[in-house]
Design an enzyme around this catalytic site. Structure first.
Site, PDB file in Angstrom:
ATOM      1  N   THR A   1      27.022 -10.263  21.249  1.00  0.00           N
ATOM      2  CA  THR A   1      25.879 -10.519  22.254  1.00  0.00           C
ATOM      3  C   THR A   1      24.593 -11.074  21.384  1.00  0.00           C
ATOM      4  O   THR A   1      24.059 -11.947  21.765  1.00  0.00           O
ATOM      5  CB  THR A   1      25.544  -9.297  22.942  1.00  0.00           C
ATOM      6  N   VAL A   2      24.026 -10.110  20.430  1.00  0.00           N
ATOM      7  CA  VAL A   2      22.801 -10.564  19.931  1.00  0.00           C
ATOM      8  C   VAL A   2      23.064 -11.460  19.048  1.00  0.00           C
ATOM      9  O   VAL A   2      22.256 -12.359  18.397  1.00  0.00           O
ATOM     10  CB  VAL A   2      22.106  -8.972  19.289  1.00  0.00           C
TER      11      VAL A   2
ATOM     12  N   GLU B   1      25.035  -0.557  25.010  1.00  0.00           N
ATOM     13  CA  GLU B   1      25.792  -0.164  23.785  1.00  0.00           C
ATOM     14  C   GLU B   1      27.164  -0.138  23.766  1.00  0.00           C
ATOM     15  O   GLU B   1      27.644  -0.109  24.908  1.00  0.00           O
ATOM     16  CB  GLU B   1      25.136   1.266  23.196  1.00  0.00           C
TER      17      GLU B   1
ATOM     18  N   GLY C   1      19.368  -7.784  25.975  1.00  0.00           N
ATOM     19  CA  GLY C   1      19.898  -9.042  26.621  1.00  0.00           C
ATOM     20  C   GLY C   1      19.920 -10.050  25.344  1.00  0.00           C
ATOM     21  O   GLY C   1      19.246  -9.932  24.431  1.00  0.00           O
TER      22      GLY C   1
ATOM     23  N   VAL D   1      13.828  -2.263  18.234  1.00  0.00           N
ATOM     24  CA  VAL D   1      13.193  -1.652  19.161  1.00  0.00           C
ATOM     25  C   VAL D   1      12.533  -2.626  20.311  1.00  0.00           C
ATOM     26  O   VAL D   1      11.968  -3.585  19.749  1.00  0.00           O
ATOM     27  CB  VAL D   1      12.024  -0.812  18.735  1.00  0.00           C
TER      28      VAL D   1
ATOM     29  N   LYS E   1      15.138   4.521  18.698  1.00  0.00           N
ATOM     30  CA  LYS E   1      14.007   3.655  18.703  1.00  0.00           C
ATOM     31  C   LYS E   1      12.763   4.435  18.490  1.00  0.00           C
ATOM     32  O   LYS E   1      11.716   3.987  17.681  1.00  0.00           O
ATOM     33  CB  LYS E   1      13.891   2.869  19.895  1.00  0.00           C
TER      34      LYS E   1
ATOM     35  N   GLY F   1      25.595  -7.150  29.173  1.00  0.00           N
ATOM     36  CA  GLY F   1      25.152  -7.407  27.579  1.00  0.00           C
ATOM     37  C   GLY F   1      24.113  -6.402  27.485  1.00  0.00           C
ATOM     38  O   GLY F   1      23.476  -6.621  26.134  1.00  0.00           O
TER      39      GLY F   1
HETATM   40  N1  HSE Z   1      21.435  -0.832  24.659  1.00  0.00           N
HETATM   41  C1  HSE Z   1      20.071  -1.317  24.600  1.00  0.00           C
HETATM   42  C2  HSE Z   1      19.418  -1.145  25.737  1.00  0.00           C
HETATM   43  C3  HSE Z   1      20.136  -2.787  23.989  1.00  0.00           C
HETATM   44  O1  HSE Z   1      20.053  -0.811  26.848  1.00  0.00           O
HETATM   45  O2  HSE Z   1      18.161  -1.213  25.886  1.00  0.00           O
HETATM   46  C4  HSE Z   1      18.498  -2.821  23.460  1.00  0.00           C
HETATM   47  O3  HSE Z   1      18.281  -2.040  22.307  1.00  0.00           O
END
Ligand code: HSE
Length: 435
Positions: free
Chosen positions: A13-14, A189, A301, A131, A204, A186
């Site tokens: 995704t990222v 995790e 996202g 973060v 974070k 998306g």
């Molecule tokens: N899984 C994380 C969330 C993605 O839902 O915030 C961003 O770090």
């Protein structure tokens, strides 16, 4: 024109978000940097073919081809998890490459080793996307707030958990169904328990605390509770009490000790954090010179997170061009100035609480519970009993005045042992109005 070559490990995704942002913003980035930033290779185990617009980017299944390629200036690690990500990052550093990562699990656990290796080799590690998704929170803390003693950090830092709580609150949709939507979009995790159990938020918070206070801390040192025990009934009761339930990360700097905790929290409806909805994140800092700062934006996202990764790549590209690598220390403090601090034990916390008990609807039950609370010097603000049952249990909600967490723990243990209490007590901390 100078060209900076980027090797991307992980086209999930990222990774796709970064490729897309570098592609769609290429002309703007040239205008802003005077350089071309080129994706010089993508490594991914499972991808057989890249989308048409990236057809000229070499694709490999072997990340080491990128890590050892002398042409590449910056390795972007977006596979997540500890291994093999850690090995690739350390190998890239050893090869003298700069690294960008969104990997909060890796940094909050192995950050000390990675940052030490990078400092020794004279390369930069960018981690803006670790973060707050697309929110430029790392840069704000490292640079915009550099002239502040950070007094507190408080925020909503997990898009998935906030999305779940928001839809449960607004639409009454069950937990499992909303989680599926978050995964489809998306946000979640690879292992969504990280989102739901507060672990991702703790990752974070550990990163922010390290930078805010100049202290080494791993996420294992953060008291962490998730949202999996929150039931629709708690959300409804919170509403009746004028609150919304949010998964908050909270750290307050008391000088000789610092709080470090992640847990569901009853947030009064008129508090700014109560209005943060869906996958949005909001991170509040209090600094001694600036006062209050609230950063808000998309916390998860593909494209927003890609924007944050691209910002790190550009920062490093600019430092390469101007010969100023290491101008800003990765963790804000100089490595030699990092000092451990005592973490406030949870037992020392002092604040108001919400308890939801499941009790038999019989005379004397409330008196027995009130007796235990009184023994622990916990003062009751209000009591709500829902329903009436001759046989079976009913929910009983107790809201307390400020109480010491150690007392709450002791009282709830005794209350839980009463025969008239038929299910584990749900305890939710209420945001202290002074926080
Ligand atoms: N899984 C994380 C969330 C993605 O839902 O915030 C961003 O770090």
């Amino acid at each position: 024109m100078k060209e900076i070559k980027v090797g991307l490990i992980g086209f999930g995704t990222v990774g796709k978000g970064l490729a897309e942002v570098l592609y769609s913003q290429r002309e703007r980035l040239v205008k802003r940097t005077g350089m071309t930033i080129r994706l010089a290779g993508i490594a991914d185990h499972g991808v057989r073919e890249l989308p048409e617009k990236f057809a000229d980017v070499p694709l490999t299944r072997d990340a080491r081809e990128l890590v050892s390629n002398p042409e590449i200036d910056i390795i972007v690690e977006l596979i997540g998890g500890i291994e093999p990500a850690k090995t690739f990052v350390l190998e890239a550093i050893a090869q003298g490459k700069h690294v960008v990562t969104a990997n909060k699990a890796l940094l909050s656990q192995e950050g000390a080793e990675i940052f030490a290796a990078a400092a020794a080799r004279g390369v930069e590690v960018g981690f803006e996307a670790s973060v707050g998704g697309g929110i430029p929170v790392i840069k704000a803390l490292k640079e915009g707030l550099v002239a502040n003693r950070i007094l507190s950090i408080m925020g909503i830092m997990n898009g998935t958990a906030n999305y779940i709580l928001t839809r449960m609150t607004d639409e009454g949709i069950p937990f499992a169904e909303v989680l599926k939507d978050a995964q489809r979009l998306g946000f979640a995790e690879a292992d969504p328990t990280y989102d739901i159990e507060g672990i991702d938020t703790a990752h974070k918070l550990a990163i922010l605390m390290t930078m805010a206070y100049g202290m080494p801390i791993t996420h294992h040192q953060i008291a962490t509770e998730g949202i999996s025990r929150i039931e629709p009934m708690d959300i409804e009761l919170a509403r009746e009490l004028g609150c919304r339930i949010k998964l908050l990360a909270i750290s307050r700097n008391h000088g000789d000790h610092v709080e470090a905790r992640v847990h569901p929290t009853m947030v009064p409806q008129d508090h700014l954090l109560a209005s943060i909805s869906g996958p949005y994140n909001a991170i509040h800092f209090q600094g001694d010179t600036v006062g209050n700062v609230l950063l808000y934006g998309q916390g998860a996202g593909m494209i927003p997170t890609g924007s944050a990764v691209a910002a790190d790549v550009v920062d490093i590209a600019r430092d390469i061009q101007s010969g100023s690598i290491g101008r800003v220390p990765s963790l804000s403090y100089l490595p030699a100035e990092m000092r451990p601090r005592r973490i406030t034990p949870m037992d020392e916390l002092y604040g108001p609480y919400y308890f939801r008990l499941t009790v038999l609807d019989q005379p004397g039950v409330l008196a027995a519970i009130a007796g235990i609370l009184s023994k622990y010097e916990i003062s009751i603000e209000s009591v709500i009993q829902k329903g009436r049952k001759k046989v079976g249990a009913v929910p009983l909600v107790i809201v307390t005045h400020h109480a010491r967490e150690s007392a709450v723990r002791g009282a709830l243990e005794e209350i839980g042992n009463l025969e008239s209490v038929t299910a584990p007590v749900v305890k939710i901390r209420i945001l202290d109005e002074e926080e």
